[in-house]
Motif scaffolding. Structure first.
Motif, PDB file in Angstrom:
ATOM      1  N   UNK A  40       0.839  -1.210   0.000  1.00  0.00           N
ATOM      2  CA  UNK A  40       0.000   0.000   0.000  1.00  0.00           C
ATOM      3  C   UNK A  40       0.866   1.250   0.000  1.00  0.00           C
ATOM      4  N   UNK A  42       3.557   1.630  -1.542  1.00  0.00           N
ATOM      5  CA  UNK A  42       3.933   1.836  -2.944  1.00  0.00           C
ATOM      6  C   UNK A  42       2.759   2.428  -3.724  1.00  0.00           C
ATOM      7  N   UNK A  43       1.571   1.925  -3.432  1.00  0.00           N
ATOM      8  CA  UNK A  43       0.389   2.446  -4.128  1.00  0.00           C
ATOM      9  C   UNK A  43       0.212   3.948  -3.853  1.00  0.00           C
ATOM     10  N   UNK A  44       0.470   4.343  -2.620  1.00  0.00           N
ATOM     11  CA  UNK A  44       0.345   5.767  -2.270  1.00  0.00           C
ATOM     12  C   UNK A  44       1.409   6.568  -3.019  1.00  0.00           C
ATOM     13  N   UNK A  45       2.629   6.047  -3.013  1.00  0.00           N
ATOM     14  CA  UNK A  45       3.702   6.764  -3.724  1.00  0.00           C
ATOM     15  C   UNK A  45       3.376   6.943  -5.200  1.00  0.00           C
ATOM     16  N   UNK A  46       2.771   5.911  -5.787  1.00  0.00           N
ATOM     17  CA  UNK A  46       2.443   5.980  -7.229  1.00  0.00           C
ATOM     18  C   UNK A  46       1.117   6.686  -7.475  1.00  0.00           C
ATOM     19  N   UNK A  47       0.536   7.238  -6.415  1.00  0.00           N
ATOM     20  CA  UNK A  47      -0.738   7.956  -6.522  1.00  0.00           C
ATOM     21  C   UNK A  47      -1.841   7.101  -7.155  1.00  0.00           C
ATOM     22  N   UNK A  48      -1.912   5.874  -6.699  1.00  0.00           N
ATOM     23  CA  UNK A  48      -2.940   4.968  -7.224  1.00  0.00           C
ATOM     24  C   UNK A  48      -4.331   5.355  -6.718  1.00  0.00           C
ATOM     25  N   UNK A  49      -5.322   4.857  -7.417  1.00  0.00           N
ATOM     26  CA  UNK A  49      -6.716   5.226  -7.148  1.00  0.00           C
ATOM     27  C   UNK A  49      -7.147   4.854  -5.717  1.00  0.00           C
ATOM     28  N   UNK A  50      -7.768   5.813  -5.045  1.00  0.00           N
ATOM     29  CA  UNK A  50      -8.132   5.676  -3.631  1.00  0.00           C
ATOM     30  C   UNK A  50      -8.880   4.372  -3.327  1.00  0.00           C
ATOM     31  N   UNK A  51      -9.862   4.055  -4.174  1.00  0.00           N
ATOM     32  CA  UNK A  51     -10.676   2.876  -3.890  1.00  0.00           C
ATOM     33  C   UNK A  51      -9.834   1.609  -3.985  1.00  0.00           C
ATOM     34  N   UNK A  52      -8.891   1.583  -4.916  1.00  0.00           N
ATOM     35  CA  UNK A  52      -8.003   0.421  -5.013  1.00  0.00           C
ATOM     36  C   UNK A  52      -7.176   0.261  -3.731  1.00  0.00           C
ATOM     37  N   UNK A  53      -6.730   1.377  -3.192  1.00  0.00           N
ATOM     38  CA  UNK A  53      -5.982   1.319  -1.930  1.00  0.00           C
ATOM     39  C   UNK A  53      -6.888   0.807  -0.802  1.00  0.00           C
TER      40      UNK A  53
ATOM     41  N   UNK B  12      -7.133   3.886 -12.953  1.00  0.00           N
ATOM     42  CA  UNK B  12      -7.790   5.104 -12.445  1.00  0.00           C
ATOM     43  C   UNK B  12      -6.829   5.879 -11.550  1.00  0.00           C
ATOM     44  N   UNK B  14      -6.627   9.350  -8.587  1.00  0.00           N
ATOM     45  CA  UNK B  14      -7.377  10.357  -7.849  1.00  0.00           C
ATOM     46  C   UNK B  14      -7.584  11.577  -8.743  1.00  0.00           C
ATOM     47  N   UNK B  18      -2.492  13.424  -5.069  1.00  0.00           N
ATOM     48  CA  UNK B  18      -2.114  13.667  -3.675  1.00  0.00           C
ATOM     49  C   UNK B  18      -0.899  14.602  -3.647  1.00  0.00           C
ATOM     50  N   UNK B  23       0.889  12.669   0.843  1.00  0.00           N
ATOM     51  CA  UNK B  23       1.569  11.375   0.721  1.00  0.00           C
ATOM     52  C   UNK B  23       2.404  11.070   1.953  1.00  0.00           C
TER      53      UNK B  23
END
Lengths: 105, 105, 105, 105
Positions: A40, A42-53, B12, B14, B18, B23
């Motif tokens: 997770x 990594x997902x935040x760092x890559x700015x992945x979609x909120x719902x996926x997180x 997808x 955000x 962020x 982040x």
């Protein structure tokens, strides 16, 4: 890596020490969970979609609960059962109920 | 360290990327949680008392939920609100409700 | 009033019958909960604000969980403890764990 | 029957009044839940097996959550979406998040 301070050792031990097989099983699950938590990040760092997180966070919560319930089952089968057989069940059961309630939040 | 495969990227993003501050805040919390998960591993290795481990697991679950809710709030304020303003709220709200239900398990 | 069919009687009984005091305590709580459920019906009829209704539903859920945990505690103190003392703890503990997991959803 | 006092009326209303169809659907579910709560009372009176009662309580909790989520969905689709469109989303979203967190306990 953050240094996380363990809670103070209560000094209590499982009535029956965990076998190395048992330890390994729990540790494998926990390492997988640790990997998921890093995932997770990594997902935040890559700015992945909120719902996926969020879906990932739910998965980790479910995995942690599963580990928790397996520990709770072992605890009841050993520590609580042992206390009951010695006629000292009340305290052990109180403790079990308290931790269960915390778990169900 | 286990290599944990991230779920496939949905592609997808955000609506509003962020900020690096945002982040960092989330990452700090997640690193702390990662440290807590490692902490339980140590407790298992040291054969610490089951209930003490369970209390720690509850604490991690609570911390994860907190991160989850803060992500959900941001998601609603940005992605969902944006979809609503464009008249495409229905799908976004459905998705939000689904993830919320998963969360409340 | 709707006729609600009870689940089929498993035929099992509490090892130690509930005293009339115990019954009364649980029944009082359940009657209060029944009243709360009727209360929400009234709120819906009067088209009261959604969030106010939701807060009430959360309150009922919390009250039900509280009743549940008190029954679970009694069950563990009597039925489970009794089974353990007879050396038949395994099945009772399995059953307890299953119901606990359902509860924590 | 116990007289249960409703919480004080906040005076707020759903942006879009519930249709009589919507009311009826929610009321039917709540009446069924009320019947289930009465069902558990009967089980207690008949001294039915603790675990059977607990399974019923879990079922009621699940049913209540389901009603809650459907109300929450409607609330988001109407009241929250409306507030967002008026540029007053922040307060509505805060309120939604708070009630969601209460729900996930």
């Amino acid at each position: 890596m953050e240094d996380y301070e363990l809670p103070e050792d209560s000094g209590k031990k499982p009535v029956q020490p965990r076998t190395s097989d048992e330890k390994e099983q729990v540790l494998n699950r926990l390492k997988r969970i640790e990997g998921q938590v890093r995932g997770i990040q990594k997902m935040i760092e890559e700015d992945r979609y909120c719902v996926d997180v969020l879906v990932q966070i739910s998965a980790i919560n479910a995995a942690l609960k599963k580990v928790g319930f397996s520990l709770m089952e072992r605890h009841t089968n050993h520590c609580v059962a042992d206390a009951i057989q010695k006629g000292e069940g009340e305290e052990a059961i109180n403790e079990l109920m308290k931790v269960m309630q915390q778990f169900s939040k």
